[in-house]
Design an enzyme around this catalytic site. Structure first.
Site, PDB file in Angstrom:
ATOM      1  N   CYS A 136       0.840  -1.207   0.000  1.00  0.00           N
ATOM      2  CA  CYS A 136       0.000   0.000   0.000  1.00  0.00           C
ATOM      3  C   CYS A 136       0.872   1.252   0.000  1.00  0.00           C
ATOM      4  CB  CYS A 136      -0.929   0.003   1.209  1.00  0.00           C
ATOM      5  SG  CYS A 136      -1.985   1.452   1.271  1.00  0.00           S
ATOM      6  N   CYS A 139      -0.499   4.112   2.006  1.00  0.00           N
ATOM      7  CA  CYS A 139      -0.293   3.990   3.462  1.00  0.00           C
ATOM      8  C   CYS A 139       1.158   4.274   3.843  1.00  0.00           C
ATOM      9  CB  CYS A 139      -0.612   2.577   3.946  1.00  0.00           C
ATOM     10  SG  CYS A 139      -2.049   1.803   3.259  1.00  0.00           S
ATOM     11  N   ASP A 140       2.092   3.718   3.091  1.00  0.00           N
ATOM     12  CA  ASP A 140       3.476   3.668   3.557  1.00  0.00           C
ATOM     13  C   ASP A 140       4.474   4.502   2.743  1.00  0.00           C
ATOM     14  OD1 ASP A 140       2.724   1.870   5.542  1.00  0.00           O
ATOM     15  OD2 ASP A 140       2.998   0.135   4.247  1.00  0.00           O
TER      16      ASP A 140
END
Ligand code: NAP
Length: 316
Positions: A136, A139-140
């Protein structure tokens, strides 16, 4: 008998629990292996820092965010049990959920079992999980360890294109590794990637191994040419698998309407599934947005839909 059972304790399930608890429906949340990669709490439990969930200006860790959401739902009376539902009978009312021999009966059901990101299945993916391996980018991708460094994205679909384009904001170069010489992605997304000065396509290539060590995490990948078998190394500090997601709908095959790739079908603009009294929210029915906040939003919708459906049944 329960008034409402929620399957899955990720952001969608917890938000549905919060809203149904506040509507005095005393929801029971069952979360177990079905909810996500063997972890109650869903995909966020494997995410380090969440910087895009509104309300957390300093960011929050995935597990901390899930603990907060759960606590908030529990405050209004939601109950959580760690149980893996093994089969369901949605052919009549009450609806029945089986945990091996044990039966849960409920008037309404909200399915929030999520989706699981697919990985290639390399042992090194597990070894470097959260140490440079992710599925992701949203997300990261912005984590300090990736900034100004080269990164690798695997896949040739729209997800891979989206991840690669997002990562160009932080990486000094993004290598997109695709096993063929033609993208599966839509033309518009593909063109954006092919024309991006920071992106290099690694055509006809598969990841043979992720390279790294315990202190630095990922330091590179070894690629294999699918035509010649030749091996080459590409240094990188991040490896993002973008080869698709698998919705967790195994339990509902042949029982609820699923679309081609296995996602639960919900009626447009609502969370109603093909069986009245059964609602779906979060990633199990969403292959487009797949964000914690959109999952939470649809959890709220499912709770409102379910509460109104229960009310209408009581009136008749
Ligand atoms: P996808 O379209 O199924 O693409 C998966 C990609 O991963 C394919 O290129 C596939 O290669 C590759 N792949 C699969 N297994 C592999 C393996 N074992 N080794 C190496 N490569 C492998 O999945 P997706 O990109 O997640 O998209 C899913 C759906 O969501 C699509 O309908 C997509 O359009 C939609 N989506 C839309 C957007 C958007 O519009 N913004 C964003 C994301 C997703 P092959 O091509 O060789 O099969």
């Amino acid at each position: 008998m329960e008034k409402i059972v929620i399957l899955g304790g990720g952001p969608a399930g917890c938000t549905a629990a919060l809203y149904t608890a506040r509507a005095d429906l005393k929801p029971l949340v069952l979360e177990g292996e079905i909810s996500q990669t063997l972890l109650p709490g869903g995909q966020l439990m494997t995410t380090t820092e969440v910087e895009n969930f509104p309300g957390y200006p300093e960011g929050v860790s995935g597990p901390e965010l899930m603990a907060d959401l759960k606590k908030q739902a529990e405050k209004f009376g939601a109950r959580f049990e760690y149980k893996t539902v093994t089969s369901v009978d949605l052919s009549g009312y009450p609806l029945k959920l089986f945990v091996n021999e044990e039966v849960y009966e409920t008037q309404a059901l909200i399915i929030a079992t999520g989706a699981t990101a697919r990985y290639l299945g390399l042992e090194s993916e597990q070894r470097f999980m959260n140490k440079g391996v992710s599925a992701c980018a949203t997300c990261d991708g912005a984590l300090p360890r990736f900034r100004g460094k080269p990164m690798v994205v695997v896949g040739g679909g729209d997800s891979a294109m989206e991840e690669a384009l997002f990562l160009t904001k932080f990486a000094d170069r993004v290598h997109v590794v695709h096993r063929r010489d033609k993208l599966r992605a839509s033309k518009i997304m593909g063109d954006r990637v092919l024309n991006h000065p920071k992106i290099t396509m690694e055509w006809n290539s598969v990841v043979d191994e992720i390279l790294g060590n315990d202190s630095d995490g990922v330091t590179g990948v070894r690629l294999k040419d699918t035509r010649t078998g030749e091996l080459r190394e590409v240094p990188c500090s991040g490896y993002f698998a973008a080869i698709g997601h698998q919705p967790n709908t195994e339990l509902f095959k042949g029982i609820l309407e699923l679309e081609g790739s296995g996602y639960l079908v919900t009626q447009k603009g609502s969370t109603y599934t093909s069986v009245p009294g059964v609602f779906a929210c979060g990633d199990v029915q969403d292959k487009t947005y797949r964000q914690a906040i959109t999952a939470a939003g649809s959890g709220c919708m499912a709770a409102l839909d379910a509460a109104r459906w229960l009310e209408s049944r009581e009136e008749t």
